[in-house]
Design a protein around this motif. Structure first.
Motif, mmCIF file in Angstrom:
data_model
loop_
_atom_site.group_PDB
_atom_site.id
_atom_site.type_symbol
_atom_site.label_atom_id
_atom_site.label_comp_id
_atom_site.label_asym_id
_atom_site.label_seq_id
_atom_site.Cartn_x
_atom_site.Cartn_y
_atom_site.Cartn_z
ATOM 1 N N ALA A 57 -32.963 29.066 16.757
ATOM 2 C CA ALA A 57 -31.832 28.337 17.336
ATOM 3 C C ALA A 57 -31.822 26.888 16.866
ATOM 4 C CB ALA A 57 -31.903 28.382 18.855
ATOM 5 N N GLN A 58 -30.606 26.324 16.748
ATOM 6 C CA GLN A 58 -30.435 24.896 16.467
ATOM 7 C C GLN A 58 -29.573 24.332 17.606
ATOM 8 O OE1 GLN A 58 -29.878 21.847 16.059
ATOM 9 N NE2 GLN A 58 -31.411 21.487 14.519
ATOM 10 N N PRO A 59 -30.213 23.960 18.733
ATOM 11 C CA PRO A 59 -29.443 23.567 19.910
ATOM 12 C C PRO A 59 -28.563 22.346 19.708
ATOM 13 C CG PRO A 59 -31.800 23.231 20.253
ATOM 14 C CD PRO A 59 -31.655 24.010 18.998
ATOM 15 N N ASN A 60 -29.008 21.374 18.895
ATOM 16 C CA ASN A 60 -28.157 20.203 18.651
ATOM 17 C C ASN A 60 -26.865 20.612 17.953
ATOM 18 O OD1 ASN A 60 -29.975 18.372 19.796
ATOM 19 N ND2 ASN A 60 -31.045 18.056 17.866
ATOM 20 N N ALA A 61 -26.971 21.527 16.997
ATOM 21 C CA ALA A 61 -25.783 22.000 16.281
ATOM 22 C C ALA A 61 -24.847 22.747 17.212
ATOM 23 C CB ALA A 61 -26.197 22.890 15.106
ATOM 24 N N MET A 62 -25.403 23.607 18.082
ATOM 25 C CA MET A 62 -24.544 24.362 18.998
ATOM 26 C C MET A 62 -23.858 23.449 20.007
ATOM 27 S SD MET A 62 -26.405 28.022 19.717
ATOM 28 C CE MET A 62 -27.968 27.377 20.279
ATOM 29 N N LYS A 63 -24.562 22.432 20.486
ATOM 30 C CA LYS A 63 -23.926 21.507 21.433
ATOM 31 C C LYS A 63 -22.817 20.718 20.749
ATOM 32 C CE LYS A 63 -24.720 17.633 24.572
ATOM 33 N NZ LYS A 63 -24.521 18.051 25.970
ATOM 34 N N LEU A 64 -23.076 20.235 19.532
ATOM 35 C CA LEU A 64 -22.017 19.547 18.795
ATOM 36 C C LEU A 64 -20.812 20.456 18.603
ATOM 37 C CD1 LEU A 64 -23.917 17.559 16.002
ATOM 38 C CD2 LEU A 64 -22.870 16.648 18.090
ATOM 39 N N ALA A 65 -21.066 21.741 18.322
ATOM 40 C CA ALA A 65 -19.972 22.694 18.160
ATOM 41 C C ALA A 65 -19.191 22.840 19.453
ATOM 42 C CB ALA A 65 -20.507 24.046 17.705
ATOM 43 N N LEU A 66 -19.900 23.001 20.565
ATOM 44 C CA LEU A 66 -19.245 23.162 21.864
ATOM 45 C C LEU A 66 -18.387 21.936 22.193
ATOM 46 C CD1 LEU A 66 -19.377 25.255 24.311
ATOM 47 C CD2 LEU A 66 -20.897 23.563 25.367
ATOM 48 N N LEU A 67 -18.934 20.755 21.992
ATOM 49 C CA LEU A 67 -18.199 19.523 22.293
ATOM 50 C C LEU A 67 -16.962 19.381 21.417
ATOM 51 C CD1 LEU A 67 -21.225 17.076 22.671
ATOM 52 C CD2 LEU A 67 -19.716 17.823 24.509
ATOM 53 N N LYS A 68 -17.107 19.681 20.126
ATOM 54 C CA LYS A 68 -15.979 19.514 19.210
ATOM 55 C C LYS A 68 -14.908 20.566 19.467
ATOM 56 C CE LYS A 68 -14.366 16.944 15.883
ATOM 57 N NZ LYS A 68 -14.126 15.496 16.132
ATOM 58 N N LEU A 69 -15.319 21.806 19.701
ATOM 59 C CA LEU A 69 -14.340 22.844 20.034
ATOM 60 C C LEU A 69 -13.539 22.437 21.264
ATOM 61 C CD1 LEU A 69 -16.509 26.071 19.567
ATOM 62 C CD2 LEU A 69 -14.641 25.339 18.077
ATOM 63 N N SER A 70 -14.235 21.899 22.257
ATOM 64 C CA SER A 70 -13.566 21.471 23.488
ATOM 65 C C SER A 70 -12.610 20.317 23.225
ATOM 66 C CB SER A 70 -14.619 21.071 24.527
ATOM 67 O OG SER A 70 -14.012 20.696 25.735
ATOM 68 N N GLU A 71 -13.038 19.372 22.420
ATOM 69 C CA GLU A 71 -12.199 18.212 22.091
ATOM 70 C C GLU A 71 -10.925 18.616 21.346
ATOM 71 O OE1 GLU A 71 -12.262 14.717 18.730
ATOM 72 O OE2 GLU A 71 -14.191 15.311 19.589
ATOM 73 N N LEU A 72 -11.060 19.543 20.408
ATOM 74 C CA LEU A 72 -9.935 19.919 19.551
ATOM 75 C C LEU A 72 -9.053 21.002 20.167
ATOM 76 C CD1 LEU A 72 -11.768 20.113 16.101
ATOM 77 C CD2 LEU A 72 -10.322 18.254 16.933
ATOM 78 N N ASN A 73 -9.523 21.627 21.232
ATOM 79 C CA ASN A 73 -8.845 22.791 21.799
ATOM 80 C C ASN A 73 -7.500 22.412 22.430
ATOM 81 O OD1 ASN A 73 -8.224 25.299 22.925
ATOM 82 N ND2 ASN A 73 -9.512 24.934 24.737
ATOM 83 N N ASP A 74 -6.445 22.504 21.643
ATOM 84 C CA ASP A 74 -5.095 22.274 22.161
ATOM 85 C C ASP A 74 -4.352 23.603 22.348
ATOM 86 O OD1 ASP A 74 -4.696 22.943 19.499
ATOM 87 O OD2 ASP A 74 -3.970 20.962 18.911
ATOM 88 N N LEU A 75 -5.106 24.698 22.348
ATOM 89 C CA LEU A 75 -4.535 26.030 22.505
ATOM 90 C C LEU A 75 -4.593 26.517 23.953
ATOM 91 C CD1 LEU A 75 -6.168 27.663 19.348
ATOM 92 C CD2 LEU A 75 -3.740 27.100 19.633
ATOM 93 N N GLY A 76 -5.354 25.822 24.767
ATOM 94 C CA GLY A 76 -5.536 26.273 26.139
ATOM 95 C C GLY A 76 -6.483 27.448 26.265
ATOM 96 N N TRP A 77 -7.309 27.694 25.238
ATOM 97 C CA TRP A 77 -8.227 28.808 25.246
ATOM 98 C C TRP A 77 -9.529 28.434 25.944
ATOM 99 C CZ3 TRP A 77 -8.126 31.237 19.631
ATOM 100 C CH2 TRP A 77 -6.819 31.634 19.333
ATOM 101 N N THR A 78 -10.315 29.434 26.298
ATOM 102 C CA THR A 78 -11.652 29.206 26.825
ATOM 103 C C THR A 78 -12.559 28.709 25.707
ATOM 104 O OG1 THR A 78 -11.431 30.904 28.519
ATOM 105 C CG2 THR A 78 -13.677 30.340 27.853
ATOM 106 N N VAL A 79 -13.394 27.709 26.008
ATOM 107 C CA VAL A 79 -14.434 27.237 25.089
ATOM 108 C C VAL A 79 -15.759 27.397 25.808
ATOM 109 C CG1 VAL A 79 -15.413 25.242 23.903
ATOM 110 C CG2 VAL A 79 -12.927 25.603 23.886
ATOM 111 N N CYS A 80 -16.722 28.060 25.178
ATOM 112 C CA CYS A 80 -17.979 28.316 25.881
ATOM 113 C C CYS A 80 -19.102 28.686 24.926
ATOM 114 C CB CYS A 80 -17.808 29.445 26.894
ATOM 115 S SG CYS A 80 -17.404 31.056 26.165
ATOM 116 N N TYR A 81 -20.330 28.552 25.462
ATOM 117 C CA TYR A 81 -21.470 29.223 24.861
ATOM 118 C C TYR A 81 -21.345 30.722 25.123
ATOM 119 C CZ TYR A 81 -24.569 25.014 24.617
ATOM 120 O OH TYR A 81 -25.162 23.819 24.348
ATOM 121 N N GLU A 82 -21.973 31.509 24.269
ATOM 122 C CA GLU A 82 -22.319 32.879 24.626
ATOM 123 C C GLU A 82 -23.837 32.964 24.701
ATOM 124 O OE1 GLU A 82 -20.078 36.310 22.837
ATOM 125 O OE2 GLU A 82 -19.521 34.717 21.427
ATOM 126 N N ALA A 83 -24.314 33.892 25.502
ATOM 127 C CA ALA A 83 -25.750 34.146 25.552
ATOM 128 C C ALA A 83 -26.235 34.671 24.202
ATOM 129 C CB ALA A 83 -26.057 35.161 26.646
#
Length: 272
Positions: A112-138
């Protein structure tokens, strides 16, 4: 070199690849991987294969054999499928807490690369203008047999979403953001225990605090053995600082074992 991995048989993967080439100036490299053209920009390559990426164990070795280098990180650009067809943008690391149902090996976890996944989660959330769910998966599915850090970033969960060009743009921009910044990022790294597959509490905590999650073991995988939890710590890039437990979303023996292990290893124990 950093690798963005795609596959020809995945509509979302090809959507993301097209947006990367169009929006970020990737050019043909003049070499092939799995008989497909390789694209490059600076220190990043886009590679394409012909089958399901979840079954591509030892991909890092295949890259070394075909192209002569070992990747420092692999980002899989992929679709996410669910019966509910929930529109979603997700990120996770791969591996199997128990039996391998969809690629990888039994009881095996990718790095796992947790820093990369957190950056991904934050950026997906920031850019999400679709109204979709943004989340981690297990942590789930393969490939599990990789010796370099990797993560999936996915568009879900049906054909309409996989082909959505805006979703492809969001994921393409997120991938580039992650690859530019993950080495400099500094977060509190935690192993996640409990909750559902879409890790709502872990997602909320990562979006609102400095915690970055590594492997996440949802309730449906419990009981998780002490050995597997230690393995999750070992298969994390960077120093693990904490074990996080969704208390109500965990089975008793697993949450008690996690609490005891945190004490033994001198890790912070976070109970939610």
């Amino acid at each position: 070199m950093k690798v963005i991995m795609t596959t020809k048989i995945d509509l979302a993967s090809m959507n993301i690849m097209d947006r990367l080439i169009e929006n970020f100036g990737f050019k043909e490299y003049g070499r092939s991987f799995d008989n497909n053209p390789v694209y490059y920009k600076n220190d990043t390559l886009i590679l394409t294969t012909n089958g399901e990426m979840i079954y591509y164990d030892n991909l890092d070795e295949s890259v070394a054999k075909q192209l002569g280098f070992k990747p420092e990180i692999i980002v899989f650009a992929s679709r996410h499928s669910s019966r509910q067809k929930m529109p979603a943008l997700t990120t996770h690391v791969t591996g199997n807490w128990g039996n391998a149902m969809y690629g990888g090996k039994d009881g095996s976890l990718a790095v796992a690369q947790p820093n990369a996944m957190k950056l991904a989660l934050l950026k997906l959330s920031e850019l999400n203008d679709l109204g979709w769910t943004v989340c981690y998966e297990a942590t789930h599915h393969g490939p599990s047999e990789l010796e370099v850090p990797s993560l999936f970033i996915e568009i879900g969960s049906g054909e309409e979403e996989w082909k959505n060009e805006r979703a492809g743009e969001i994921v393409a921009e997120t991938i580039m953001h992650v690859l530019r910044g993950y080495q400099r990022a500094k977060f509190k790294i935690a192993i996640g225990i409990g909750g559902g597959h879409y890790a709502p509490k872990q997602t909320k905590r990562a979006l609102e605090t400095d915690v970055a999650f590594s492997h996440i073991a949802p309730k449906y995988t419990h009981p998780v053995s002490r050995e597997m939890l230690i393995r999750a710590i070992e298969r994390t890039s960077g120093k693990v600082d904490a074990i996080y437990v969704d208390w109500k979303g965990s089975k008793g023996e697993t949450r008690q074992m996690a609490k005891a292990l945190a004490g033994e290893l001198g890790l912070e124990f976070i109970k939610d």
